[in-house]
Design an enzyme around this catalytic site. Sequence first.
Site, mmCIF file in Angstrom:
data_model
loop_
_atom_site.group_PDB
_atom_site.id
_atom_site.type_symbol
_atom_site.label_atom_id
_atom_site.label_comp_id
_atom_site.label_asym_id
_atom_site.label_seq_id
_atom_site.Cartn_x
_atom_site.Cartn_y
_atom_site.Cartn_z
ATOM 1 N N GLY A 7 29.727 -72.080 27.703
ATOM 2 C CA GLY A 7 30.346 -72.541 26.435
ATOM 3 C C GLY A 7 29.170 -71.745 25.267
ATOM 4 O O GLY A 7 28.503 -72.619 24.908
ATOM 5 N N MET A 11 27.859 -74.812 19.461
ATOM 6 C CA MET A 11 26.896 -76.399 19.804
ATOM 7 C C MET A 11 25.907 -75.834 20.972
ATOM 8 O O MET A 11 24.415 -75.474 21.191
ATOM 9 C CB MET A 11 27.176 -77.238 20.559
ATOM 10 C CG MET A 11 27.665 -78.708 19.526
ATOM 11 S SD MET A 11 26.592 -78.953 18.107
ATOM 12 C CE MET A 11 25.613 -80.216 19.349
ATOM 13 N N SER A 121 23.928 -85.288 20.535
ATOM 14 C CA SER A 121 24.041 -85.535 19.240
ATOM 15 C C SER A 121 22.862 -84.862 17.840
ATOM 16 O O SER A 121 22.105 -84.174 18.691
ATOM 17 C CB SER A 121 23.867 -87.250 19.422
ATOM 18 O OG SER A 121 24.135 -87.592 17.668
ATOM 19 N N GLY A 123 24.255 -82.928 15.394
ATOM 20 C CA GLY A 123 25.432 -81.806 15.123
ATOM 21 C C GLY A 123 24.553 -80.449 15.376
ATOM 22 O O GLY A 123 23.927 -79.744 16.549
ATOM 23 N N LYS A 171 26.661 -91.970 24.638
ATOM 24 C CA LYS A 171 26.861 -90.961 23.394
ATOM 25 C C LYS A 171 28.386 -91.868 22.703
ATOM 26 O O LYS A 171 29.085 -91.322 21.007
ATOM 27 C CB LYS A 171 27.783 -89.515 23.779
ATOM 28 C CG LYS A 171 28.089 -89.178 22.945
ATOM 29 C CD LYS A 171 27.086 -88.427 21.466
ATOM 30 C CE LYS A 171 26.947 -87.441 20.558
ATOM 31 N NZ LYS A 171 28.539 -86.509 20.995
ATOM 32 N N HIS A 174 27.855 -94.063 20.395
ATOM 33 C CA HIS A 174 27.399 -93.885 19.449
ATOM 34 C C HIS A 174 28.535 -93.186 17.949
ATOM 35 O O HIS A 174 28.341 -93.425 17.279
ATOM 36 C CB HIS A 174 26.588 -92.829 20.114
ATOM 37 C CG HIS A 174 25.951 -91.042 18.265
ATOM 38 N ND1 HIS A 174 26.940 -90.643 18.081
ATOM 39 C CD2 HIS A 174 25.183 -91.295 17.716
ATOM 40 C CE1 HIS A 174 25.641 -90.023 17.302
ATOM 41 N NE2 HIS A 174 24.474 -90.516 17.365
ATOM 42 N N ASN A 175 29.183 -92.581 18.639
ATOM 43 C CA ASN A 175 30.262 -91.952 18.486
ATOM 44 C C ASN A 175 31.490 -93.325 17.422
ATOM 45 O O ASN A 175 31.693 -92.749 16.300
ATOM 46 C CB ASN A 175 31.281 -90.749 18.921
ATOM 47 C CG ASN A 175 30.185 -89.508 18.956
ATOM 48 O OD1 ASN A 175 29.432 -89.178 18.796
ATOM 49 N ND2 ASN A 175 30.952 -88.789 19.057
ATOM 50 N N GLU A 178 29.479 -93.493 14.342
ATOM 51 C CA GLU A 178 29.372 -93.040 14.164
ATOM 52 C C GLU A 178 31.345 -92.899 12.571
ATOM 53 O O GLU A 178 30.794 -93.058 11.497
ATOM 54 C CB GLU A 178 29.785 -91.790 14.339
ATOM 55 C CG GLU A 178 29.412 -90.506 14.332
ATOM 56 C CD GLU A 178 29.676 -89.183 14.250
ATOM 57 O OE1 GLU A 178 28.158 -88.833 15.104
ATOM 58 O OE2 GLU A 178 30.121 -88.359 14.952
ATOM 59 N N ARG A 269 41.615 -93.600 10.175
ATOM 60 C CA ARG A 269 41.843 -91.936 10.817
ATOM 61 C C ARG A 269 43.498 -91.749 11.061
ATOM 62 O O ARG A 269 43.381 -90.529 10.321
ATOM 63 C CB ARG A 269 41.277 -91.400 11.645
ATOM 64 C CG ARG A 269 39.439 -91.153 10.936
ATOM 65 C CD ARG A 269 38.927 -90.273 12.090
ATOM 66 N NE ARG A 269 36.983 -90.498 11.869
ATOM 67 C CZ ARG A 269 36.736 -89.975 12.385
ATOM 68 N NH1 ARG A 269 37.029 -89.023 13.271
ATOM 69 N NH2 ARG A 269 35.058 -90.449 11.772
HETATM 70 O O1 LIG Z 1 29.523 -86.024 19.054
HETATM 71 C C1 LIG Z 1 29.719 -85.237 17.541
HETATM 72 C C2 LIG Z 1 29.065 -85.610 16.356
HETATM 73 O O2 LIG Z 1 28.380 -86.957 17.254
HETATM 74 C C3 LIG Z 1 31.092 -84.474 17.129
HETATM 75 O O3 LIG Z 1 31.174 -83.847 16.075
HETATM 76 C C4 LIG Z 1 32.547 -85.220 17.745
HETATM 77 O O4 LIG Z 1 33.005 -84.981 18.219
HETATM 78 C C5 LIG Z 1 32.921 -85.512 15.983
HETATM 79 O O5 LIG Z 1 34.259 -86.736 16.856
HETATM 80 P P1 LIG Z 1 35.341 -87.079 15.741
HETATM 81 O O6 LIG Z 1 36.300 -85.685 15.548
HETATM 82 O O7 LIG Z 1 36.138 -87.390 15.726
HETATM 83 O O8 LIG Z 1 35.354 -87.297 13.724
#
Ligand SMILES: O=C(CO)[C@H](O)[C@H](O)COP(=O)(O)O
Length: 298
Positions: A7, A11, A121, A123, A171, A174-175, A178, A269
Site C-alpha cells: 500500500g 501515507m 496519526s 497526516g 486511533k 483520536h479521530n 479530531e 458532516r
Molecule cells: O486518520 C486520519 C487523521 O488522523 C485521517 O485523515 C482520517 O481518515 C480523516 O477522517 P475523515 O475522512 O473522517 O475526516
Amino acid sequence: MKLGMIGLGKMGMNLVLNLLDHQHEVVVYDVNPEPRQKLAEKGAIAADSVQALIADLPSPRVVWLMVPAGEIVDTLLQDILPQLQQGDIVIDGGNSHYKDSLRRSKQCAEKGIHFMDVGTSGGMEGAREGGCFMIGGDKEAFAHIEPLFRDLAVKDGYLYTGESGSGHFLKMVHNGIEYGMMQAIGEGFEVLDKSQFNYDYEDVARVWAHGSVIRGWLMDLTQNAFSKDPRLEGIRGVMHASGEGQWTVETALELKAAAPVIAMSLFMRYRSLEEDTFHGKVVAALRNEFGGHAVEKK
Ligand SMILES: O=C(CO)[C@H](O)[C@H](O)COP(=O)(O)O
C-alpha cells in the site's frame, strides 16, 4: 530492519521514505506500478506481487499493510497468510475498525502469526518527518518492531497500548476528538465571518497559533489554508467522513459514554452533504401549519 510495505498511497509512500532515511530495507508493493517505481528510485526494493514481497523477507517476516480500512485488509490477509509462518508479524497501520482488528488478530493467531493494530496519526507530514503511532497486539512482537517506531515517530510519539484492538480503538477515539476540534474551529470562524468586523482570517489563525489556549497543529493548518485562499472561496463547505467519527459515536453509545460534541460534529458532516433537508421542510411546514409562518417556496 528489513520489512515489507503493502500500500503505497500518500501515507504508505511517506512511511517508506521515512524508513529509508533511517536505513531500513523496505520491500514495497502496490497494485499501481507508479509508486513502486518511484520508491525503487529512492532505494526501496520493488516487488511485482505480494507473494514476491513476502518471498524476499527474512524470518520473522514483518509485513506492514497501509491500505484503506475495510474489505481490502481481509483480501490482503487471505493472500499473504498462506505464505507466512509462525512468529511472523503483520502490521495494519490503516484506520481499521478495532473490532475488525480483534477478529483479524484471532485469525492470525490460529497460525501463530502476530497481528499488530497500529493507529497512525500526523497526516502525510507526520508519516514523512515523524508521526504518532498507537500500537496494539502481542508485547513480544511489539519488542521486535519497536525499533521501527523509534525511527518513524517524533519524540514520545509512539505508545504500546496493550492487547489486540487497543491501538485501533485509541486511533478511533483520536479521530473522534479530531472531528470535534475541527468543528469548533470551523464554527468559531463562522461567527467571525457573520460579525460586523472585518478580520483577516490568516492573521487571526496566526495569532491564535502563537501562545493562545487554542494553539496547535490544527490552528497552524488553519493559518495555512487561509494563506492560500483568504475567504476559502475556492472550495465548498462539504465535509466528507471516512468512518472513524461514526465508529466513535457508535462506540460511545454502546458504552453509554456521553460524547455530544463528537456526535454533533458527525451530524454536521452529514448535514454538509445536503443542499436542502427533509427535516427542514418538515419543520418549515409545521411552523406554517400552527402559526401561519411563511415558508420559502421552491
Ligand atoms: O486518520 C486520519 C487523521 O488522523 C485521517 O485523515 C482520517 O481518515 C480523516 O477522517 P475523515 O475522512 O473522517 O475526516
